[in-house]
Write a protein that holds these residues in place. Structure first.
Motif, PDB file in Angstrom:
ATOM      1  N   ASN A   1      -6.606   4.783  -4.090  1.00  0.00           N
ATOM      2  CA  ASN A   1      -5.907   5.661  -3.517  1.00  0.00           C
ATOM      3  C   ASN A   1      -6.528   7.209  -3.849  1.00  0.00           C
TER       4      ASN A   1
ATOM      5  N   ASN B   1      -4.634   9.581  -6.198  1.00  0.00           N
ATOM      6  CA  ASN B   1      -4.094   8.953  -7.558  1.00  0.00           C
ATOM      7  C   ASN B   1      -5.301   8.885  -8.613  1.00  0.00           C
TER       8      ASN B   1
ATOM      9  N   LYS C   1       0.809  -1.314  -0.489  1.00  0.00           N
ATOM     10  CA  LYS C   1       0.111  -0.070  -0.371  1.00  0.00           C
ATOM     11  C   LYS C   1       0.981   1.063   0.156  1.00  0.00           C
TER      12      LYS C   1
ATOM     13  N   GLU D   1       0.723   5.465  -4.056  1.00  0.00           N
ATOM     14  CA  GLU D   1       0.922   6.718  -4.395  1.00  0.00           C
ATOM     15  C   GLU D   1       2.063   6.832  -5.643  1.00  0.00           C
TER      16      GLU D   1
END
Length: 401
Positions: A338, A341, A294, A298
Motif C-alpha cells: 500500500n 504506508n 486489504k 493503511e
C-alpha cells in the motif's frame, strides 16, 4: 437392595419432615446420599414423591444440613433421567441459587457440582441460562470468584461454565457481569489443571463465536484491552490474551473492527514483547491475519506501536524465533504494497536497520530468498523517501543487502 425398600425411603423422608433434631436430619440426608451410588438407585430415590421437596426445604436450615443436602443434590443429578426432571423444577433451581449464594462454602461447591451434572446435557442451556434473568449463572460466577483458591469449587464451577458455552449461548453468557474476568482468573491464577483447561475452553468458545457488531463482542474486546493494560508481563495472561486476539482476528467482520481501533492495535502490539515465545508467535500470526484483509493495510501501516513491535521481532536472537521473523517479514512486505504506508514504515526509527541486520543474520535456512525480499523492500522504501523527502534519508538506512 436397600433402596428397593420403599419403607426405608419413606422413613428417611419422615425424619426430614418431622424431626426436630438437626443431627437426625443430617444423618438421614447422609444416608440418602450414600444410597445414590448408581443411576438406578438415583432414579429410584428421586421417584419418592416427598423426598425432593423435603430436601429443598432443608436448604433454608443450618450450615450442616445445607452441606449434606448439597451433597445429595450432587449425587442425584448424576443420573441423566433425573437431570431432565430437575431442570424443569423451579424449586430445585431456586435451592441451587440459594446454596451458591449463601453457602456455606462446601455447600456452594457441591451445588456447583450439581450444576455441572445438569449442564452435561446440552439441552440444559435453554432452561438454565435464562432462568430468572440469569440468576443461576450470576450466582455461580460470584461463588467461583469468592473461592478462587478452592480446588473443588474452581473445577466444578469451571466445568459448568464450559458446559454452558456454545455457538448459540455465547452471546447471552457474555452479558453476565464478571464472566470474562472470572474465567481469566481460573486460567491464569488458579493452580488446578482441570479448572484451567475448562476455563480456557470456555473463553475460546466465546472468542470464536462473539462477532462484530454484537454488544457482547464489544464487551469482549474491552476486556482484552483492559486486561492488557492491567496485567503487564504476566506469562499466563500473555498467552491467554494472544490466543483470544488471534481467534477474534480470523473472522472478517471482527478483523475490520479491530483494525479501526487504536487501543486494540496497541494492545496486540504490546504482546510482541512477551517473555513467552508462543505468545509472541500468536501476536505475529494475529498481525498477519489482520493484514490478510486489504482494507486494514493503511490502519496497520500507520500504527506506530505495530511498527515498533515489528522492529522488536526482527531484533530477536535464536533459531526458535526464525519462523515468526519470516512471518513478520511477509507482514511488513504486505503493508508496503500500500503506497500510503511507505513513508510511515521508512521513517520509523531503527526498523530499516533491523530488517537489514535480519537479512544478514546467520540462519539454518538459506538466506538467499530472505535477502532478496529485504533488498526489494528496502529499495522500495528508499526510493519512496528520496522521491518525497530526500533530506530525511540517513546513510545508515541506505543499505546494501
Amino acid at each position: 437392595h436397600m433402596v428397593n425398600n420403599t419403607k426405608l425411603l419413606d422413613g428417611l423422608v419422615k425424619v426430614l419432615i418431622f424431626s426436630a433434631d438437626s443431627k437426625e436430619q443430617v444423618n438421614a440426608v447422609w444416608t440418602i446420599s450414600n444410597l445414590a451410588i448408581t443411576d438406578t438407585t438415583r432414579v429410584k430415590i428421586l421417584s419418592q414423591p416427598n423426598l425432593l421437596p423435603s430436601l429443598i426445604h432443608l436448604t433454608e436450615k443450618d450450615s450442616d444440613l445445607k452441606t449434606e443436602v448439597a451433597a445429595a443434590f450432587m449425587n442425584l443429578t448424576a443420573a441423566s433421567l433425573n437431570q431432565e426432571k430437575l431442570i424443569e423444577s423451579p424449586e430445585f433451581l431456586n435451592s441451587l441459587i440459594r446454596l451458591l449464594s449463601i453457602g456455606p462454602h462446601e455447600a456452594s461447591s457441591r451445588a456447583a457440582g450439581a450444576l455441572r451434572n445438569l449442564t452435561s446435557i446440552k439441552s440444559s442451556q435453554h432452561g438454565l441460562i435464562p432462568y430468572k434473568r440469569g440468576k443461576i449463572v450470576d450466582a455461580l460466577i460470584d461463588a467461583i470468584s469468592n473461592n478462587i483458591n478452592d480446588e473443588k469449587m474452581c473445577c466444578r464451577g469451571a466445568g459448568t461454565l464450559k458446559n454452558l458455552m456454545s455457538k448459540n449461548s455465547a452471546e447471552k453468557m457474555a452479558q453476565h457481569k464478571g464472566l470474562f474476568q472470572t474465567l481469566a482468573a481460573l486460567v491464569c491464577e488458579c493452580n488446578y489443571a482441570y479448572a484451567k483447561k475448562s476455563a480456557f475452553e470456555a473463553l475460546k468458545e466465546l472468542a470464536s463465536h462473539l462477532k462484530y457488531p454484537s454488544p457482547s463482542h464489544k464487551v469482549l474486546l474491552k476486556f482484552l484491552v483492559t486486561t492488557c493494560q492491567m496485567i503487564e508481563g504476566t506469562d499466563d495472561y500473555d498467552l491467554l490474551l494472544t490466543e483470544m486476539f488471534l481467534l477474534q482476528s480470523t473472522t472478517a467482520e471482527n478483523s475490520s473492527s479491530m483494525a479501526k481501533d487504536k487501543m486494540i492495535l496497541g494492545s496486540i502490539s504490546s504482546l510482541a514483547y512477551s517473555n513467552i515465545s508462543k505468545a509472541r508467535a500468536n501476536t505475529v500470526r494475529t498481525l498477519c491475519t489482520l493484514a490478510d484483509n486489504k482494507e486494514n493495510l493503511e490502519a496497520l501501516g500507520h500504527c506506530r506501536p505495530i511498527l515498533s513491535a515489528v522492529n522488536t521481532i526482527f531484533q530477536l536472537k535464536g533459531a526458535e524465533n526464525e519462523e515468526m521473523q519470516e512471518q513478520i517479514l511477509d507482514f511488513i512486505s504486505t503493508l508496503a504494497k500500500n503506497d500510503k504506508n511507505l513513508r510511515s514504515i521508512a521513517s520509523h526509527e531503527g526498523l530499516l536497520k533491523s530488517m537489514h541486520n535480519f537479512a544478514r543474520s546467520p540462519s539454518e535456512k538459506s538466506n538467499e530468498e530472505r535477502s532478496k525480499t529485504v533488498k526489494s523492500l528496502l529499495l522500495l522504501l528508499r526510493n519512496d523517501m528520496v522521491r518525497k523527502r530526500p533530506h530525511v534519508i540517513e546513510p545508515a538506512t541506505v543499505v546494501k543487502v
